[in-house]
Design a protein around this motif. Structure first.
Motif, PDB file in Angstrom:
ATOM      1  N   VAL A 186       0.850  -1.187   0.000  1.00 20.15           N
ATOM      2  CA  VAL A 186       0.000   0.000   0.000  1.00 20.15           C
ATOM      3  C   VAL A 186       0.891   1.244   0.000  1.00 20.15           C
ATOM      4  CG1 VAL A 186      -1.805   1.236   1.244  1.00 20.15           C
ATOM      5  CG2 VAL A 186      -1.758  -1.274   1.273  1.00 20.15           C
ATOM      6  N   ASN A 187       0.734   2.066  -1.026  1.00 21.05           N
ATOM      7  CA  ASN A 187       1.590   3.257  -1.173  1.00 21.05           C
ATOM      8  C   ASN A 187       0.989   4.450  -0.433  1.00 21.05           C
ATOM      9  OD1 ASN A 187       3.110   5.441  -2.017  1.00 21.05           O
ATOM     10  ND2 ASN A 187       3.343   4.685  -4.103  1.00 21.05           N
ATOM     11  N   ARG A 188       1.714   4.909   0.564  1.00 19.92           N
ATOM     12  CA  ARG A 188       1.315   6.123   1.271  1.00 19.92           C
ATOM     13  C   ARG A 188       2.482   7.115   1.242  1.00 19.92           C
ATOM     14  NH1 ARG A 188      -2.752   4.371   0.137  1.00 19.92           N
ATOM     15  NH2 ARG A 188      -4.528   3.732   1.416  1.00 19.92           N
TER      16      ARG A 188
ATOM     17  N   PHE B  66       0.601  15.027  10.706  1.00 22.36           N
ATOM     18  CA  PHE B  66      -0.821  15.365  10.551  1.00 22.36           C
ATOM     19  C   PHE B  66      -1.618  14.215   9.925  1.00 22.36           C
ATOM     20  CE2 PHE B  66       1.037  19.668  10.722  1.00 22.36           C
ATOM     21  CZ  PHE B  66       0.214  20.248  11.665  1.00 22.36           C
ATOM     22  N   LEU B  67      -0.913  13.324   9.240  1.00 15.68           N
ATOM     23  CA  LEU B  67      -1.595  12.237   8.520  1.00 15.68           C
ATOM     24  C   LEU B  67      -1.792  10.988   9.368  1.00 15.68           C
ATOM     25  CD1 LEU B  67       0.403  12.355   5.145  1.00 15.68           C
ATOM     26  CD2 LEU B  67      -1.574  13.726   5.825  1.00 15.68           C
TER      27      LEU B  67
ATOM     28  N   HIS C 166      -5.134   9.603  10.394  1.00 14.42           N
ATOM     29  CA  HIS C 166      -5.976   9.322   9.223  1.00 14.42           C
ATOM     30  C   HIS C 166      -5.512   8.043   8.517  1.00 14.42           C
ATOM     31  CE1 HIS C 166      -8.000  13.230   9.427  1.00 14.42           C
ATOM     32  NE2 HIS C 166      -6.823  13.743   9.699  1.00 14.42           N
ATOM     33  N   LEU C 167      -4.212   7.912   8.338  1.00 13.25           N
ATOM     34  CA  LEU C 167      -3.681   6.758   7.596  1.00 13.25           C
ATOM     35  C   LEU C 167      -3.656   5.493   8.438  1.00 13.25           C
ATOM     36  CD1 LEU C 167      -0.625   8.324   5.721  1.00 13.25           C
ATOM     37  CD2 LEU C 167      -2.989   8.066   4.949  1.00 13.25           C
TER      38      LEU C 167
END
Lengths: 242, 242
Positions: free
Chosen positions: B37-39, B51-52, B55-56
């Motif tokens: 999974v590309n984040r 900040f992510l 959420h991620l």
């Protein structure tokens, strides 16, 4: 958070993340917009694919895929009485199996965008060279797949797409528009070269764009870095993440 | 059903599904075994990455990733007072931000395999050529990143991995072992060529193998097609899917 696009198919899907592969290229096209999930199963035909449906696409999923490519037929079209006959599926059953796959996907999510892809053409000379390179003198003289029989499967795939109102990619025809398609697009008479992968990528993107799944029209999942104020980064994230 | 391996990082992760990319190569290595999974978030530094996190990687996820690569620092190491200073993060903060990222991942799943990757080396001449090709005479004379400053960030990354008992890839050092690394591995003095991507792929696979995430030791998610009896396909699926 990001929508999922599932690639369901045989080896041509399974191998699609190799260098130059159409799956990886699709992942790059939808970078930060959608996740591309590879559900390719080398050697599988539509009959065997049915056993996977409820495992891969559970009916009670809270987040079913927004789109799926269904890309079978290359193995179903293997000839009876030849070396790959184990994979053969009669043509009427092929069409009905595809219909069952699509119905299942629609049952998971009525709004799912399903794209049927026909098998690519078969280069019988290329298949023969490949068999000889692997099996030497023991290679079968008779082809285990022919381009003409694969054409019949491709036609059923396209017909089903019309019957069910689905998008489709007629890869069998599209590839043969190009002179020298046999070596240009196929590495062993059946699987794809990087150029062949590029055709699939281009056609799938075209169909997605014509439907409602156009990457340029989709927004990034989080702010582009240029929108982040170095002195007040929180602001950009408050706007987009709350 | 398949475990997830998340690639969390900046543009070098975001671009990793381009042709020859290390993310796509990893997806191929773990084909039918794990989902990659590309984040990756181009331009992001560790400060913005924070900040992510929720959420991620939501803390209440029922299926957190089994492994994650954390690959930041190339932007944090941008110099103050130069054209990319907006992305600069002080070195102590960089290390603490990485620590927060790792702690969050471990909070999601105590068993997650975290691999820290240092930024690649910087080829200042290559950066300059790139800037001139884009901005012409307006290009800054002074480099916005230097290899020596990036080294300090790479060292903090490796030090943190030791402190926290994590696996790591010292990409900054590894790449410079090869003569001509500047052009061989970097396309614009900072981002990776296909050969540079191959180094990342090879190193990540090595570290995963040395831990417990070795693709050859993992089983396929469904029967290999050769295990399916053409006359009684159900049997193979009953054994593996029930």
């Amino acid at each position: 958070m990001r929508p999922q696009i599932v690639l369901f198919g045989d080896s041509i899907t399974q191998q699609s993340f190799r260098s130059g592969g159409w799956g990886a290229a699709l992942a790059d096209t939808y970078s930060r917009k959608a996740d591309i999930v590879n559900r390719g199963y080398g050697g599988y035909n539509t009959r065997w694919a049915l056993f996977l449906l409820h495992h891969l696409f559970p009916l009670d999923s809270t987040k079913p895929p927004v789109a799926a490519t269904v890309f079978f037929g290359a193995n179903d079209a293997a000839l009876l009485g030849r070396s790959s006959e184990r994979q053969h599926v009669p043509i009427e059953e092929y069409k009905e199996n595809l219909r069952k796959i699509v119905r299942h996907l629609k049952e998971c999510s009525p709004t799912v965008l399903v794209v049927l892809i026909t098998p690519p053409p078969v280069d019988e000379a290329g298949r023969k060279e490949y068999a000889q390179s692997v099996y030497g003198e023991k290679a079968d003289e008779l082809p285990e797949r022919t381009n003409e029989v694969t054409r019949l499967y491709a036609e059923q795939c396209i017909e089903l797409a019309k019957e069910m109102g689905l998008c489709s990619v007629d890869l069998w025809s599209k590839m043969q528009e190009r002179e020298g398609w046999q070596k240009k697009f196929l590495s062993d008479g059946l699987h794809l070269t990087p150029e062949g992968n590029a055709v699939v990528h281009q056609e799938v993107v075209r169909v997605f764009n014509e439907a409602w799944l156009s990457a340029p029209e989709m927004s990034y999942d989080f702010p582009h870095h240029s929108q982040i104020d170095g002195k007040d980064p929180e602001k950009a994230f408050q706007q987009r993440c709350l």
